[in-house]
Enzyme design. Structure first.
Site, PDB file in Angstrom:
ATOM      1  N   CYS A 123      -0.095   9.904 -37.329  1.00  0.00           N
ATOM      2  CA  CYS A 123      -1.413  10.228 -37.934  1.00  0.00           C
ATOM      3  C   CYS A 123      -2.385   9.870 -37.177  1.00  0.00           C
ATOM      4  O   CYS A 123      -2.239   8.739 -36.295  1.00  0.00           O
ATOM      5  CB  CYS A 123      -1.384   8.954 -39.185  1.00  0.00           C
ATOM      6  SG  CYS A 123      -0.067  10.168 -40.411  1.00  0.00           S
ATOM      7  N   ARG A 158      -0.081  14.026 -33.337  1.00  0.00           N
ATOM      8  CA  ARG A 158       0.328  12.949 -34.097  1.00  0.00           C
ATOM      9  C   ARG A 158       0.718  12.856 -35.477  1.00  0.00           C
ATOM     10  O   ARG A 158       1.231  12.334 -36.244  1.00  0.00           O
ATOM     11  CB  ARG A 158      -0.965  12.051 -34.089  1.00  0.00           C
ATOM     12  CG  ARG A 158      -2.171  11.443 -32.780  1.00  0.00           C
ATOM     13  CD  ARG A 158      -2.654  10.495 -32.813  1.00  0.00           C
ATOM     14  NE  ARG A 158      -2.393   9.278 -33.357  1.00  0.00           N
ATOM     15  CZ  ARG A 158      -2.079   8.735 -32.611  1.00  0.00           C
ATOM     16  NH1 ARG A 158      -1.851   8.161 -30.927  1.00  0.00           N
ATOM     17  NH2 ARG A 158      -1.615   7.196 -33.771  1.00  0.00           N
ATOM     18  N   TRP A 166       1.020  12.744 -40.795  1.00  0.00           N
ATOM     19  CA  TRP A 166       1.769  12.853 -40.254  1.00  0.00           C
ATOM     20  C   TRP A 166       2.478  12.222 -41.710  1.00  0.00           C
ATOM     21  O   TRP A 166       3.419  10.671 -41.617  1.00  0.00           O
ATOM     22  CB  TRP A 166       2.440  12.504 -39.294  1.00  0.00           C
ATOM     23  CG  TRP A 166       4.295  13.079 -38.718  1.00  0.00           C
ATOM     24  CD1 TRP A 166       5.052  11.822 -38.509  1.00  0.00           C
ATOM     25  CD2 TRP A 166       5.088  14.189 -38.210  1.00  0.00           C
ATOM     26  NE1 TRP A 166       6.239  12.643 -38.139  1.00  0.00           N
ATOM     27  CE2 TRP A 166       6.206  13.591 -37.989  1.00  0.00           C
ATOM     28  CE3 TRP A 166       4.231  15.112 -38.013  1.00  0.00           C
ATOM     29  CZ2 TRP A 166       7.098  14.496 -38.221  1.00  0.00           C
ATOM     30  CZ3 TRP A 166       5.410  16.504 -37.831  1.00  0.00           C
ATOM     31  CH2 TRP A 166       6.702  15.711 -37.587  1.00  0.00           C
ATOM     32  N   ASN A 180      -4.840   4.899 -40.675  1.00  0.00           N
ATOM     33  CA  ASN A 180      -3.231   5.433 -40.200  1.00  0.00           C
ATOM     34  C   ASN A 180      -2.336   3.842 -40.151  1.00  0.00           C
ATOM     35  O   ASN A 180      -2.574   2.559 -39.591  1.00  0.00           O
ATOM     36  CB  ASN A 180      -3.561   5.702 -38.601  1.00  0.00           C
ATOM     37  CG  ASN A 180      -2.472   5.578 -38.035  1.00  0.00           C
ATOM     38  OD1 ASN A 180      -0.822   5.326 -38.216  1.00  0.00           O
ATOM     39  ND2 ASN A 180      -2.157   5.393 -36.233  1.00  0.00           N
ATOM     40  N   GLY A 181      -0.838   3.451 -40.092  1.00  0.00           N
ATOM     41  CA  GLY A 181      -0.048   2.530 -40.730  1.00  0.00           C
ATOM     42  C   GLY A 181       0.351   2.355 -42.009  1.00  0.00           C
ATOM     43  O   GLY A 181       0.254   3.790 -42.838  1.00  0.00           O
ATOM     44  N   GLU A 234      24.793  18.511 -25.133  1.00  0.00           N
ATOM     45  CA  GLU A 234      23.475  18.595 -25.015  1.00  0.00           C
ATOM     46  C   GLU A 234      22.886  17.694 -24.037  1.00  0.00           C
ATOM     47  O   GLU A 234      22.026  18.616 -23.228  1.00  0.00           O
ATOM     48  CB  GLU A 234      23.785  16.901 -26.407  1.00  0.00           C
ATOM     49  CG  GLU A 234      22.354  16.609 -26.049  1.00  0.00           C
ATOM     50  CD  GLU A 234      20.896  17.760 -26.615  1.00  0.00           C
ATOM     51  OE1 GLU A 234      21.868  18.797 -27.058  1.00  0.00           O
ATOM     52  OE2 GLU A 234      20.093  18.043 -26.602  1.00  0.00           O
ATOM     53  N   LYS A 256      20.284  20.233 -22.081  1.00  0.00           N
ATOM     54  CA  LYS A 256      19.450  19.768 -21.596  1.00  0.00           C
ATOM     55  C   LYS A 256      18.774  21.271 -20.310  1.00  0.00           C
ATOM     56  O   LYS A 256      17.668  21.220 -19.287  1.00  0.00           O
ATOM     57  CB  LYS A 256      18.542  19.026 -21.170  1.00  0.00           C
ATOM     58  CG  LYS A 256      19.304  17.745 -23.338  1.00  0.00           C
ATOM     59  CD  LYS A 256      17.286  17.932 -23.552  1.00  0.00           C
ATOM     60  CE  LYS A 256      17.745  18.975 -24.386  1.00  0.00           C
ATOM     61  NZ  LYS A 256      17.751  19.116 -26.282  1.00  0.00           N
ATOM     62  N   GLU A 297      18.508  24.791 -20.663  1.00  0.00           N
ATOM     63  CA  GLU A 297      16.904  25.065 -21.186  1.00  0.00           C
ATOM     64  C   GLU A 297      15.825  24.717 -20.424  1.00  0.00           C
ATOM     65  O   GLU A 297      14.646  25.629 -20.827  1.00  0.00           O
ATOM     66  CB  GLU A 297      17.340  24.395 -22.861  1.00  0.00           C
ATOM     67  CG  GLU A 297      16.859  23.581 -22.479  1.00  0.00           C
ATOM     68  CD  GLU A 297      16.446  22.416 -24.276  1.00  0.00           C
ATOM     69  OE1 GLU A 297      16.339  23.992 -24.910  1.00  0.00           O
ATOM     70  OE2 GLU A 297      17.270  21.327 -24.798  1.00  0.00           O
ATOM     71  N   HIS A 357      43.210  25.296 -17.617  1.00  0.00           N
ATOM     72  CA  HIS A 357      42.792  26.340 -18.446  1.00  0.00           C
ATOM     73  C   HIS A 357      42.329  27.329 -18.098  1.00  0.00           C
ATOM     74  O   HIS A 357      42.262  28.549 -18.690  1.00  0.00           O
ATOM     75  CB  HIS A 357      43.166  26.186 -20.089  1.00  0.00           C
ATOM     76  CG  HIS A 357      44.258  24.814 -20.553  1.00  0.00           C
ATOM     77  ND1 HIS A 357      45.677  25.683 -20.718  1.00  0.00           N
ATOM     78  CD2 HIS A 357      43.767  23.522 -21.120  1.00  0.00           C
ATOM     79  CE1 HIS A 357      46.238  24.289 -20.644  1.00  0.00           C
ATOM     80  NE2 HIS A 357      44.422  22.864 -21.058  1.00  0.00           N
ATOM     81  N   LYS A 395       9.628  25.774 -30.688  1.00  0.00           N
ATOM     82  CA  LYS A 395       9.779  24.750 -31.290  1.00  0.00           C
ATOM     83  C   LYS A 395      10.687  25.105 -32.466  1.00  0.00           C
ATOM     84  O   LYS A 395      12.220  24.445 -33.025  1.00  0.00           O
ATOM     85  CB  LYS A 395       8.862  24.529 -30.818  1.00  0.00           C
ATOM     86  CG  LYS A 395       9.263  22.602 -31.400  1.00  0.00           C
ATOM     87  CD  LYS A 395       9.936  21.808 -30.633  1.00  0.00           C
ATOM     88  CE  LYS A 395       9.881  20.274 -30.830  1.00  0.00           C
ATOM     89  NZ  LYS A 395      11.403  19.665 -30.158  1.00  0.00           N
TER      90      LYS A 395
HETATM   91  C1  F6R Z   1      17.380  22.162 -28.015  1.00  0.00           C
HETATM   92  C2  F6R Z   1      16.150  22.096 -28.945  1.00  0.00           C
HETATM   93  C3  F6R Z   1      16.833  23.252 -29.907  1.00  0.00           C
HETATM   94  C4  F6R Z   1      17.299  22.955 -31.426  1.00  0.00           C
HETATM   95  C5  F6R Z   1      17.560  24.124 -32.284  1.00  0.00           C
HETATM   96  C6  F6R Z   1      17.461  23.394 -34.214  1.00  0.00           C
HETATM   97  O1  F6R Z   1      16.737  21.427 -26.692  1.00  0.00           O
HETATM   98  O2  F6R Z   1      15.401  21.544 -29.526  1.00  0.00           O
HETATM   99  O3  F6R Z   1      17.963  23.539 -29.584  1.00  0.00           O
HETATM  100  O4  F6R Z   1      18.166  21.874 -31.214  1.00  0.00           O
HETATM  101  O5  F6R Z   1      16.340  25.485 -32.006  1.00  0.00           O
HETATM  102  O6  F6R Z   1      16.488  23.330 -34.186  1.00  0.00           O
HETATM  103  P1  F6R Z   1      16.034  22.340 -35.217  1.00  0.00           P
HETATM  104  O7  F6R Z   1      16.853  20.724 -34.957  1.00  0.00           O
HETATM  105  O8  F6R Z   1      14.092  22.288 -35.387  1.00  0.00           O
HETATM  106  O9  F6R Z   1      17.296  22.887 -36.518  1.00  0.00           O
END
Ligand code: F6R
Length: 643
Positions: free
Chosen positions: A24, A54, A102, A128-129, A517, A521, A524, A540, A638
């Site tokens: 928030c 935020r 948020w 906020n809080g 993972e 990272k 990407e 293999h 995102k």
């Molecule tokens: C990688 C990343 C993506 C998301 C994927 C699913 O760093 O962020 O691979 O994990 O697009 O996104 P959500 O979790 O929002 O369903």
């Protein structure tokens, strides 16, 4: 509750002290009509827009109009989507407050959006809080005739002030009295039609700063809100209260009191002038809290995000345990990073609770899930709660009658809305496209779920359960340590990694999804081809690609994987690979690779959480080393809402 009340409070305050509270954003502006007042609504909009990072579940503002009326405009939604509807630009005045939310408690509805008001619509508050004693206060106020309309804790504040005013206190004394009896965390800004040139403020734990502009004073949770108007700031301290007008500031320290008697708490005037600082950050840098990128900020926020998630998990987990206990089949679905959390979850349910489940990549899940029944459970993991692949699979599973559990970071997003049980991570908004803190908090959910399930099913003896739980509680501290220890190592390693074209990330057992993972990272954000697979698979096929200098990362969590991975490291070294291992301190494999990153030895079930952190840092520093912006990787978004 997972932690005892006392433990929660101690760690909570410690972490809040270190990181601040990131959910928030609040803003207050006291000005004159000749300074910013003629465009007050527009300026409030600009400040709130700067606080959007935020939280963006709902937005709202309140102004006192030149004819002395309080106007409150608020609704659910992102600020740019509701700008027209709320009509920011139509309002002028000399004081106004605003809020961007948020949601962590209570869904993001119009009614729950801030500001909140008293019975007579004379007082408006943004906050906020979390007010921990709001239920008692609310009951007492209702008995005294106050009418509440929202589900929020915040609404007690304007009613408390109203109550003390009714009993004869002037606004400022009533405000101080109200603040003194609040328990929990708060940053508050309040306006009152009876004092139409003032914004009252108070802070305890949640951050609050004052900005000194030309003919205008700002009160906000964070500096970026007003940075385009002034860079002279005062950071308020706990239990400081006061008010601003367009040209003056009063700050006092108060103590807390217990009762509803209208005696203002003792206060002392604070000499704040020596504490005013000039901030040299750009607006963008200020939003990032001084970090060069959101991703690095979010990596550093993990201890607090993990702590908040651990302490926020409650009865909903037992609801999931019950569903799984009665289920024929359990499926865990997610995309990208959320799939890696799903796969980790599947291992954990098996190891700790003896429950077989299948982790499926969300985009492949709908065919699988079209054959489920009402005796099956689907756990859908999605930090955004909006990923279309996951949502479609959820709909298919629901149509077949399966029970669906959502694990998400965004309250009331599409996937939780369409699910039977909602489990929320409390990572706060994640702006960097690469998931970091949302991943580690998803792992927290699965670790805790597996522990509870193991306890209920009797696969985990009480002693083991308690021991693992106490290790899980230590994770925020361990992650804090791992970040501090690994940042210089990652920076140094990245110089070499940056020149590579390809890399392998290998693990065994629970180390496999963590390696996956790590590889994701690196590829990407640093655009280096990276592949992860179970270390036993090298012979293999994949080992054919290995030539001198080829980087191979090994994840060793310190369980079954530690016993058998040594041979896999040796076989890579024998082909001249450049081997790097992340392993527990004193591990039997530590002498095998060329580079070893030794981390605290935890149970491997819990180690998944801190052991991903070095990979996040290596990817981050490799990306910046190669000149790429880790916050905005090419071709990625995102939230992925196309199939
Ligand atoms: C990688 C990343 C993506 C998301 C994927 C699913 O760093 O962020 O691979 O994990 O697009 O996104 P959500 O979790 O929002 O369903």
């Amino acid at each position: 509750m997972l932690l005892s009340e006392i433990e929660i409070l101690i760690i909570y305050y410690l972490l809040l002290f270190i990181y601040g509270f990131t959910m928030c954003g609040i803003i207050g502006i006291a000005t004159t009509l000749t300074a910013l007042g003629a465009n007050l609504g527009t300026v409030l909009y600009c400040c709130l827009k700067n606080l959007e990072y935020r939280g963006y579940d709902s937005v709202g503002f309140a102004v006192i109009t030149p004819d002395g009326r309080l106007v409150v405009r608020k609704c659910r939604g992102k600020i740019d989507d509701v700008r027209e509807k709320l009509g920011f630009d139509r309002y002028c005045g000399v004081v106004g407050i605003g809020h961007t939310r948020w949601a962590t408690h209570g869904p993001p509805t119009d009614v729950n959006a801030h500001p909140h008001t008293d019975c007579n619509m004379g007082i408006a508050v943004v906050h906020n809080g979390i007010i921990e004693n709001y239920l008692e206060l609310r009951e007492e106020l209702i008995e005294r005739g106050h009418r509440f309309i929202s589900e929020t804790d915040t609404e007690v504040i304007p009613h408390l002030v109203e109550e003390f005013k009714r009993r004869g206190l002037p606004t400022y004394d009533a405000f101080k009295k109200a603040v003194s009896i609040l328990r929990g965390t708060f940053a508050i800004a309040m306006i009152d039609v009876d004092e139409p040139d003032k914004i009252f403020f108070a802070r305890y734990t949640s951050p609050l700063v004052i900005g000194f502009g030309k003919g205008t004073m700002f009160v906000s949770s964070d500096i970026p809100a007003f940075l385009e108007y002034t860079n002279r700031v005062l950071v308020l301290r706990d239990l400081e209260v006061g008010y601003v007008t367009s040209s003056s500031v009063v700050v006092e320290g108060i103590s807390q009191s217990e009762d509803l008697d209208p005696v203002p708490p003792p206060s002392r005037v604070v000499e704040f002038r020596p504490r005013i600082r000039v901030v040299e950050w750009s607006l963008e840098a200020a939003k990032k809290g001084g970090y060069p990128h959101f991703m690095l900020k979010e990596i550093h926020e993990q201890p607090y995000a993990i702590f908040s998630t651990i302490s926020g998990l409650g009865p909903e987990i037992d609801g999931v345990v019950e569903l799984i206990r009665r289920a024929d089949h359990v499926f865990i679905i997610g995309a990208g990073t959320s799939y890696h959390a799903s796969l980790t979850g599947s291992y954990l349910l098996h190891e700790l609770a003896g429950v077989f489940s299948q982790a499926i990549i969300a985009s492949e899940a709908q065919w699988y899930l079209s054959k489920v029944s009402d005796r099956d459970v689907v756990i859908a993991v999605s930090q955004s709660g909006e990923t279309i692949d996951t949502l479609v699979a959820v709909r298919v599973a629901k149509r077949c009658g399966a029970k669906v559990v959502a694990v998400s970071n965004v309250i009331d997003s599409a996937i939780p809305r369409e699910s039977d049980i909602q489990v929320y991570t409390r990572a706060g908004p994640e702006i960097g496209v690469a998931a970091t803190k949302t991943f580690t908090t998803q792992l927290v959910v699965f670790t805790y779920l597996a522990l509870r399930l193991g306890k209920v099913l009797g696969t985990l003896p009480e002693d083991n359960y308690r021991d693992l739980l106490s290790k899980l509680r230590k994770v925020p501290e361990v992650v804090e340590y791992v970040i501090a220890r690994c940042e210089p190592i990652a920076r140094k390693l990245s110089r070499e990694v940056a020149s590579k074209r390809s890399a392998y990330f290998l693990g065994r057992w629970l180390g496999v999804p963590i390696s996956m993972e790590g590889a994701l990272k690196l590829k990407e954000i640093a655009y280096i081809h990276a592949e992860a697979y179970p270390a036993g698979e090298s012979k293999h096929g994949p080992i054919a690609l290995v030539e001198p200098g080829f980087p191979v990362f090994f994840t060793v969590l310190g369980g079954y994987d530690e016993e058998i991975i040594g041979g896999n490291i040796e076989e890579m070294r024998a082909r001249g690979a450049w081997t790097i291992a992340i392993c527990p301190r004193g591990s039997r494999v530590r002498r095998l690779p060329e580079v070893v990153i030794e981390l605290p030895r935890l149970s491997p079930y819990v180690a998944t959480i801190p052991y991903i952190v070095p990979y996040q840092l290596i990817a981050y520093y490799t990306a910046t080393q190669r000149g790429f912006d880790p916050d905005k990787p090419r071709n990625l978004a995102k939230t992925v809402t196309v199939m």
